[in-house]
Design a protein around this motif. Sequence first.
Motif, PDB file in Angstrom:
ATOM      1  N   ARG A 287       0.854  -1.514  -0.152  1.00 30.01           N
ATOM      2  CA  ARG A 287       0.067  -0.617   0.174  1.00 30.01           C
ATOM      3  C   ARG A 287       0.836   1.206   0.126  1.00 30.01           C
ATOM      4  N   HIS A 288       1.206   1.304   0.784  1.00 31.68           N
ATOM      5  CA  HIS A 288       3.031   2.618   0.897  1.00 31.68           C
ATOM      6  C   HIS A 288       3.909   2.587  -0.550  1.00 31.68           C
ATOM      7  N   GLN A 289       3.940   1.498  -1.060  1.00 34.88           N
ATOM      8  CA  GLN A 289       4.756   1.644  -2.285  1.00 34.88           C
ATOM      9  C   GLN A 289       3.751   2.045  -3.488  1.00 34.88           C
ATOM     10  N   ASN A 290       2.071   2.068  -3.387  1.00 35.51           N
ATOM     11  CA  ASN A 290       2.190   2.431  -4.573  1.00 35.51           C
ATOM     12  C   ASN A 290       0.956   3.193  -4.594  1.00 35.51           C
ATOM     13  N   ASN A 291       0.766   4.091  -3.211  1.00 36.26           N
ATOM     14  CA  ASN A 291       0.317   5.769  -2.902  1.00 36.26           C
ATOM     15  C   ASN A 291       1.750   6.044  -3.486  1.00 36.26           C
ATOM     16  N   ALA A 292       2.954   5.634  -2.781  1.00 35.16           N
ATOM     17  CA  ALA A 292       3.864   7.229  -3.383  1.00 35.16           C
ATOM     18  C   ALA A 292       4.513   7.184  -4.643  1.00 35.16           C
ATOM     19  N   GLU A 293       3.562   5.760  -4.872  1.00 31.65           N
ATOM     20  CA  GLU A 293       4.147   6.209  -6.952  1.00 31.65           C
ATOM     21  C   GLU A 293       2.878   6.437  -7.294  1.00 31.65           C
ATOM     22  N   GLY A 298       1.589  12.116  -9.970  1.00 31.56           N
ATOM     23  CA  GLY A 298       1.104  12.926  -9.896  1.00 31.56           C
ATOM     24  C   GLY A 298       2.249  14.497  -9.549  1.00 31.56           C
ATOM     25  N   LEU A 299       3.155  14.612  -8.893  1.00 28.47           N
ATOM     26  CA  LEU A 299       4.026  15.382  -9.442  1.00 28.47           C
ATOM     27  C   LEU A 299       4.165  15.728 -10.149  1.00 28.47           C
ATOM     28  N   GLU A 300       5.054  14.737 -10.981  1.00 29.13           N
ATOM     29  CA  GLU A 300       5.743  14.842 -12.519  1.00 29.13           C
ATOM     30  C   GLU A 300       4.680  15.356 -12.932  1.00 29.13           C
ATOM     31  N   ASP A 301       3.959  15.196 -13.745  1.00 27.37           N
ATOM     32  CA  ASP A 301       2.423  15.755 -14.575  1.00 27.37           C
ATOM     33  C   ASP A 301       2.516  16.707 -13.534  1.00 27.37           C
ATOM     34  N   LEU A 302       2.788  17.260 -12.166  1.00 25.54           N
ATOM     35  CA  LEU A 302       2.948  19.096 -12.558  1.00 25.54           C
ATOM     36  C   LEU A 302       3.987  19.652 -13.276  1.00 25.54           C
ATOM     37  N   GLY A 351      17.574  22.440   2.918  1.00 23.65           N
ATOM     38  CA  GLY A 351      16.609  23.611   3.161  1.00 23.65           C
ATOM     39  C   GLY A 351      16.152  24.600   2.452  1.00 23.65           C
ATOM     40  N   GLY A 352      15.172  25.041   1.851  1.00 19.66           N
ATOM     41  CA  GLY A 352      14.370  26.091   1.018  1.00 19.66           C
ATOM     42  C   GLY A 352      14.879  25.565  -0.438  1.00 19.66           C
ATOM     43  N   LYS A 353      15.378  23.980  -0.580  1.00 21.97           N
ATOM     44  CA  LYS A 353      14.830  23.549  -1.877  1.00 21.97           C
ATOM     45  C   LYS A 353      14.198  22.384  -1.340  1.00 21.97           C
ATOM     46  N   VAL A 354      13.685  21.788  -1.018  1.00 24.67           N
ATOM     47  CA  VAL A 354      12.685  20.867  -1.012  1.00 24.67           C
ATOM     48  C   VAL A 354      11.544  20.839  -0.247  1.00 24.67           C
ATOM     49  N   TRP A 355      10.276  20.177  -0.450  1.00 29.70           N
ATOM     50  CA  TRP A 355       8.966  19.953  -0.203  1.00 29.70           C
ATOM     51  C   TRP A 355       9.337  18.630   0.355  1.00 29.70           C
ATOM     52  N   ARG A 356       8.847  18.198   1.688  1.00 29.15           N
ATOM     53  CA  ARG A 356       9.451  16.521   1.754  1.00 29.15           C
ATOM     54  C   ARG A 356       7.287  16.299   2.294  1.00 29.15           C
ATOM     55  N   ILE A 357       7.192  15.137   1.804  1.00 28.01           N
ATOM     56  CA  ILE A 357       5.731  14.908   1.782  1.00 28.01           C
ATOM     57  C   ILE A 357       5.489  13.379   2.817  1.00 28.01           C
ATOM     58  N   GLY A 358       5.458  13.338   3.424  1.00 24.99           N
ATOM     59  CA  GLY A 358       4.875  12.083   3.849  1.00 24.99           C
ATOM     60  C   GLY A 358       3.320  11.427   4.059  1.00 24.99           C
ATOM     61  N   LEU A 359       3.564   9.541   3.295  1.00 29.11           N
ATOM     62  CA  LEU A 359       2.626   9.046   3.344  1.00 29.11           C
ATOM     63  C   LEU A 359       3.017   7.541   4.188  1.00 29.11           C
ATOM     64  N   MET A 360       2.283   7.690   5.097  1.00 28.11           N
ATOM     65  CA  MET A 360       2.782   7.282   6.419  1.00 28.11           C
ATOM     66  C   MET A 360       1.527   6.769   6.923  1.00 28.11           C
ATOM     67  N   LYS A 366      -4.699   6.987  -1.004  1.00 36.93           N
ATOM     68  CA  LYS A 366      -4.600   7.510  -2.478  1.00 36.93           C
ATOM     69  C   LYS A 366      -5.544   9.018  -2.371  1.00 36.93           C
ATOM     70  N   GLU A 367      -6.566   8.731  -1.318  1.00 34.02           N
ATOM     71  CA  GLU A 367      -7.624  10.081  -1.267  1.00 34.02           C
ATOM     72  C   GLU A 367      -6.358  11.620  -0.587  1.00 34.02           C
ATOM     73  N   ASN A 368      -5.823  11.341   0.212  1.00 27.07           N
ATOM     74  CA  ASN A 368      -5.195  12.154   0.180  1.00 27.07           C
ATOM     75  C   ASN A 368      -4.044  12.774  -0.474  1.00 27.07           C
ATOM     76  N   VAL A 369      -3.505  11.621  -1.379  1.00 29.48           N
ATOM     77  CA  VAL A 369      -2.587  12.108  -2.539  1.00 29.48           C
ATOM     78  C   VAL A 369      -3.038  13.290  -3.288  1.00 29.48           C
ATOM     79  N   ASP A 370      -4.908  12.895  -3.975  1.00 29.72           N
ATOM     80  CA  ASP A 370      -5.587  13.871  -4.689  1.00 29.72           C
ATOM     81  C   ASP A 370      -5.560  15.211  -3.533  1.00 29.72           C
ATOM     82  N   LYS A 371      -5.438  14.997  -2.727  1.00 26.78           N
ATOM     83  CA  LYS A 371      -6.044  16.504  -1.626  1.00 26.78           C
ATOM     84  C   LYS A 371      -4.766  16.915  -1.903  1.00 26.78           C
ATOM     85  N   LEU A 372      -3.078  16.802  -1.939  1.00 18.41           N
ATOM     86  CA  LEU A 372      -2.080  17.247  -1.963  1.00 18.41           C
ATOM     87  C   LEU A 372      -2.162  17.545  -3.420  1.00 18.41           C
TER      88      LEU A 372
END
Length: 381
Positions: A287-293, A298-302, A351-360, A366-372
């Motif tokens: 589940r963690h792997q699927n939601n991360a992928e 989604g991030l790459e599509d943006l 610092g200042g270069k990345v955002w860190r997104i946790g799906l834990m 999936k709904e959390n990924v969509d919201k984000l």
Amino acid sequence: MTQTLPAKNNQKLQLSPLNIPNRLLLGPGPSNAHPDVLKAMNTAPVGHLDPAFLTLMDEIQSLLRYVWQTENQLTIAVSGTGSAAMEATIANAVEPGDVVLVGVIGYFGNRLVDMAGRYGADVRTITKPWGQVFSLDELKTAIETHRPRIVALVHAETSTGARQPLEGVGELCREHDSLLLVDSVTSMGGVPLYLDEWGVDLAYSCSQKGLGCPPGASPFTMSPRAIEKLQNRQTKVANWYLDMNLLSKYWGKERTYHHTAPINLYYALRESLRLLAEEGIENSWERHQNNAEYLWQGLEDLGMTLHVEKQYRLPTLTTVRIPEGLDGKAIAREMLLEDNLEVGGGLGELGGKVWRIGLMGYNSRKENVDKLLEVLKKKIK
Ligand code: PLP
């Protein structure tokens, strides 16, 4: 009789009952606790030596062994956050003068360096640019060069989003009579991890990430090899609260009082582990792997760029580069206050270069990924 004085009232706030906003925690942790875990936590406490509580402690031990895939007898939850369990591994394993080799791939490797130094270790470090990991060959060379008593690695470096492969390291450590110590704070429950199979001798984690529990009761384990080193120490463990000679008598057959366990946190931990066992650890990893992928796509599509090479990316924590010209900190603050959605900023070098997104844990959905993605899309355009 003690004379009573008029109480000072300058710190006496007149408050209304607690009112904390409801946030979706998609940062580096804590993540949201599962509702059933919060419900269990709300159960009335019993005493820390009550037979019902002792049974619960046994259940926690067994389920921690399951999630970590270990048969280590000394597997417990430390009363404290991940850093307390981290310090417990160092305090019990390190004797003054021991050579401790720390693989530093980010912020938490540096914390291990600091802690080991405080316990008198002769600390040696190897480093990688933040976002990269060590190859087995690099670790082999370092172990042959430094001949350490302990090799300490961070399996899931929360500051960079990189997963340090561990396969083969345990064998190297055995060949060189070293103990292998692993930080699994951001991997436990969400990233495949086989402590016995991989020859890990000491490991620690936390409750507030992959286990979907509030912070404060932190998994800790020690292999028979590590216990042997503990039993042969020439010096006392320099930390009373975390001394496994004492703690193991509370968690083991003796049931000797050591400290008052944070009863309700252990209720919560037990429920989170129960839920994880019900799901099945392999299903949770998947589940963690699927939601991360799904997130990565989604991030790459943006049009965004992920910081870590795909094969070493953590499914639990993703680092995405902040697009040129944007104020990442201001956007994260806006997301928190306007959208009730927390993401983390970069630490240290990032610092200042990345955002860190946790799906834990409970939040890996999936709904959390969509919201984000929906919120992020508006902020970066
Ligand atoms: N190690 C790693 C890899 C972490 O990510 C963290 C916390 O995020 C810790 C150790 C320390 O854990 P805690 O903040 O629960 O004390």
